[in-house]
Design an enzyme around this catalytic site. Structure first.
Site, PDB file in Angstrom:
ATOM      1  CE  LYS A  91      60.835   4.975  19.744  1.00 30.88           C
ATOM      2  NZ  LYS A  91      60.004   5.350  18.665  1.00 30.88           N
ATOM      3  CG  ASP A  92      56.058   7.958  19.834  1.00 31.70           C
ATOM      4  OD1 ASP A  92      57.179   7.964  19.351  1.00 31.70           O
ATOM      5  OD2 ASP A  92      55.418   6.962  20.172  1.00 31.70           O
ATOM      6  NE  ARG A 139      67.163   8.558  17.456  1.00 33.29           N
ATOM      7  CZ  ARG A 139      67.598   7.388  17.248  1.00 33.29           C
ATOM      8  NH1 ARG A 139      69.028   7.088  17.224  1.00 33.29           N
ATOM      9  NH2 ARG A 139      66.810   6.382  17.427  1.00 33.29           N
ATOM     10  NE  ARG A 140      65.751   4.224  15.300  1.00 34.91           N
ATOM     11  CZ  ARG A 140      64.434   3.811  15.623  1.00 34.91           C
ATOM     12  NH1 ARG A 140      63.557   3.870  14.849  1.00 34.91           N
ATOM     13  NH2 ARG A 140      64.405   3.488  16.851  1.00 34.91           N
ATOM     14  NE  ARG A 157      55.162   6.720   9.940  1.00 32.98           N
ATOM     15  CZ  ARG A 157      53.882   7.281  10.109  1.00 32.98           C
ATOM     16  NH1 ARG A 157      53.941   8.466   9.272  1.00 32.98           N
ATOM     17  NH2 ARG A 157      53.109   6.991  10.924  1.00 32.98           N
ATOM     18  NE  ARG A 163      58.430   1.428  11.344  1.00 36.70           N
ATOM     19  CZ  ARG A 163      58.627   2.503  11.922  1.00 36.70           C
ATOM     20  NH1 ARG A 163      60.089   2.675  11.966  1.00 36.70           N
ATOM     21  NH2 ARG A 163      57.804   3.300  12.225  1.00 36.70           N
ATOM     22  CB  CYS A 249      59.611  14.892  13.182  1.00 34.72           C
ATOM     23  SG  CYS A 249      58.656  14.089  14.373  1.00 34.72           S
TER      24      CYS A 249
END
Length: 327
Positions: A91-92, A139-140, A157, A163, A249
């Site tokens: 996904k990166d 997206r989230r 981040r 996190r 992004c």
């Protein structure tokens, strides 16, 4: 007597998750090279490369150059001949790679869903009015606001441990993380629930790894030993949709593909950054006998990507600029 020189040098980011993922692939590469587990570091040493994405922690990636910041320095090292492959979270990976580099293998995918973590609430729907939700993913953010417009979505981040510590310290009421990362770190027990990937599709390629090499090394036997046919096809469809939507992004999109009985299905959605608008497409293609063979076969791979490109293009034509965060 000097020891045998390294055979495959693996580039990876220095985060705990990156090292865990690279370590899994290191053991598999060593086995493919015919080395026992205790020889893995000698025949396939890990080379830690700190990326711009790791250094910049106070801003969203979209503000400083996008998801390529997690791959740039590693790709430069590969092109310079300092490493032989890299292990990335799929996904990166940007839609376009530098000339001379390819995604040579896609290993079997971990669970692609998002995980919901909270001190008290069991699901996103259980959060109180105005609750603080932490995420760095556009997206989230958009998907969560579409379901719960009242939420206070704040930037979060840092690595997985950072996190989770901020959640525990009360800085947020809930956070969203990739379940695959939690599982690879043995932390999936911390999740209160999981997001339905059909209702809110994950990032294209989420849960999968990308083994990136120089183009001339893509057909090495150790590379082929890492390939998983079904995952390769699903990821090809999802990344096809990403390419059609010119996703960065700045564009909140999700994609979820599954292969069952020779039929590849795909759900793609794109949202306005504030979550008010949501566009969805779904479709399927029967790959039939094309799925046989290593990597699913070129015909199956092209059909999977074409499915993603078609659905992504339909969404792009319908949504226009409404799904792009203004600069």
């Amino acid at each position: 007597m000097s020891s045998q020189p390294p055979v495959v040098r693996i580039g990876a980011r220095g985060s705990q998750l990156s090292l865990a993922q690279a370590g899994q692939m290191q053991r598999r590469i060593a086995a493919a090279l015919g080395a026992p587990p205790e020889e893995a570091e000698r025949v396939a040493p890990l080379i830690v490369i700190k990326t711009s994405g790791d250094r910049i922690q106070d801003r969203r990636l979209l503000e400083v150059g996008g998801k390529g910041l997690f791959t740039k320095e590693i790709e430069e090292a590969m092109l310079a001949g300092e490493i032989d492959c890299a292990v990335h979270s799929m996904k990166d990976m940007p839609a376009l790679l530098p000339d001379g580099l390819v995604i040579a293998a896609v290993p079997e995918r971990e669970d692609p869903r998002d995980a919901f973590l909270s001190r008290e609430a069991l699901t996103l729907e259980d959060l109180p009015q105005g609750a603080r939700l932490g995420t760095a993913s556009l997206r989230r953010q958009a998907q969560s606001l579409h379901a719960r417009p009242d939420l206070d979505v704040q930037m979060l981040r840092g690595n997985v441990g950072t996190r989770m510590a901020k959640l525990e310290a009360g800085e947020f009421d809930a956070i969203l993380l990739a379940l695959s990362g939690l599982r690879r770190l043995g932390l999936d027990g911390a999740a209160k629930s999981f997001i339905d990937p059909v209702e809110r599709p994950p990032a294209p390629g989420q849960g999968a790894l990308a083994i990136e090499t120089r183009a001339e090394d893509a057909h090495q036997p150790w590379v082929k030993a890492l390939q998983h046919a079904d995952t390769t096809l699903a990821v090809a469809a999802e990344r096809g949709a990403m390419a059609a939507l010119e996703s960065s992004c700045r564009t909140p999109i999700g994609a979820f593909s599954q292969l069952a009985g020779g039929e590849l299905s795909l759900i793609v959605e794109a949202l306005s950054p504030d979550g008010k608008l949501r566009y969805r497409r779904q479709g399927a293609v029967n790959l039939g006998p094309m799925t046989a063979g290593e990597g699913g076969g070129e015909g199956a791979l092209a059909a999977a990507r074409d499915l993603g490109l078609r659905l992504g293009a339909e969404l792009r034509d319908e949504a226009g600029d409404s799904i792009v965060l203004p600069e």
